[in-house]
Scaffold this motif. Sequence first.
Motif, PDB file in Angstrom:
ATOM      1  N   TYR A  43       0.703  -1.582  -0.125  1.00  0.00           N
ATOM      2  CA  TYR A  43      -0.477   0.230   0.187  1.00  0.00           C
ATOM      3  C   TYR A  43       1.199   1.405   0.180  1.00  0.00           C
ATOM      4  O   TYR A  43       2.089   0.882   0.514  1.00  0.00           O
ATOM      5  CB  TYR A  43      -1.251   0.159   0.819  1.00  0.00           C
ATOM      6  CG  TYR A  43      -1.739  -1.342   0.639  1.00  0.00           C
ATOM      7  CD1 TYR A  43      -2.546  -1.000   0.110  1.00  0.00           C
ATOM      8  CD2 TYR A  43      -1.472  -2.246   1.402  1.00  0.00           C
ATOM      9  CE1 TYR A  43      -4.203  -1.942   0.086  1.00  0.00           C
ATOM     10  CE2 TYR A  43      -2.619  -3.342   1.463  1.00  0.00           C
ATOM     11  CZ  TYR A  43      -3.702  -3.680   0.742  1.00  0.00           C
ATOM     12  OH  TYR A  43      -4.339  -3.981   0.825  1.00  0.00           O
ATOM     13  N   HIS A  44      -0.388   2.604  -0.424  1.00  0.00           N
ATOM     14  CA  HIS A  44       1.244   3.576  -0.831  1.00  0.00           C
ATOM     15  C   HIS A  44       1.668   4.342   0.661  1.00  0.00           C
ATOM     16  O   HIS A  44       2.501   5.479   0.379  1.00  0.00           O
ATOM     17  CB  HIS A  44       0.794   4.448  -0.900  1.00  0.00           C
ATOM     18  CG  HIS A  44      -0.383   4.020  -2.967  1.00  0.00           C
ATOM     19  ND1 HIS A  44       0.357   5.289  -3.710  1.00  0.00           N
ATOM     20  CD2 HIS A  44       0.155   3.015  -3.336  1.00  0.00           C
ATOM     21  CE1 HIS A  44       0.060   4.495  -5.108  1.00  0.00           C
ATOM     22  NE2 HIS A  44      -0.179   3.771  -4.663  1.00  0.00           N
ATOM     23  N   HIS A  45       1.280   4.040   1.568  1.00  0.00           N
ATOM     24  CA  HIS A  45       1.573   4.267   2.740  1.00  0.00           C
ATOM     25  C   HIS A  45       3.207   4.268   3.277  1.00  0.00           C
ATOM     26  O   HIS A  45       3.291   2.856   3.995  1.00  0.00           O
ATOM     27  CB  HIS A  45       0.483   3.666   4.003  1.00  0.00           C
ATOM     28  CG  HIS A  45      -0.903   4.498   4.451  1.00  0.00           C
ATOM     29  ND1 HIS A  45      -0.871   5.607   3.676  1.00  0.00           N
ATOM     30  CD2 HIS A  45      -1.193   3.512   3.653  1.00  0.00           C
ATOM     31  CE1 HIS A  45      -2.737   5.377   3.641  1.00  0.00           C
ATOM     32  NE2 HIS A  45      -3.003   4.061   3.113  1.00  0.00           N
ATOM     33  N   GLY A  46       3.948   5.229   2.500  1.00  0.00           N
ATOM     34  CA  GLY A  46       5.592   4.880   2.826  1.00  0.00           C
ATOM     35  C   GLY A  46       5.906   3.591   2.066  1.00  0.00           C
ATOM     36  O   GLY A  46       7.922   3.797   1.703  1.00  0.00           O
ATOM     37  N   ALA A  47       5.311   2.634   0.901  1.00  0.00           N
ATOM     38  CA  ALA A  47       5.871   2.103   0.199  1.00  0.00           C
ATOM     39  C   ALA A  47       6.296   2.033  -1.247  1.00  0.00           C
ATOM     40  O   ALA A  47       5.687   3.465  -1.923  1.00  0.00           O
ATOM     41  CB  ALA A  47       5.131   0.661   0.159  1.00  0.00           C
ATOM     42  N   THR A  48       6.521   1.806  -2.434  1.00  0.00           N
ATOM     43  CA  THR A  48       7.629   2.388  -3.212  1.00  0.00           C
ATOM     44  C   THR A  48       7.384   1.111  -4.638  1.00  0.00           C
ATOM     45  O   THR A  48       7.759   0.208  -3.625  1.00  0.00           O
ATOM     46  CB  THR A  48       9.211   2.382  -3.418  1.00  0.00           C
ATOM     47  OG1 THR A  48       9.359   2.048  -3.101  1.00  0.00           O
ATOM     48  CG2 THR A  48       9.385   3.475  -2.579  1.00  0.00           C
TER      49      THR A  48
END
Length: 70
Positions: A43-48
């Motif tokens: 998920y976009h929360h801190g991930a790439t």
Amino acid sequence: MSEYPWPEILPCPFCNGKAVRRELRWEYFVECLTCYATSRHFYHHGATYGDAIKMWNTRYKPVPSKEAIE
């Protein structure tokens, strides 16, 4: 977390097909274009994308059997 430039995406471990990075709403993942296997979804929360690619590129080595060791 991974940063750009992202690592190279290895072929699919199941069918050796071409794999590409994908984004679906709030998720990053890698998907095989042949058999549609996917990596874990991040998920976009801190991930790439790099996180999904690293997971996809992880290849576990099989544990040798007892007979092979002897």
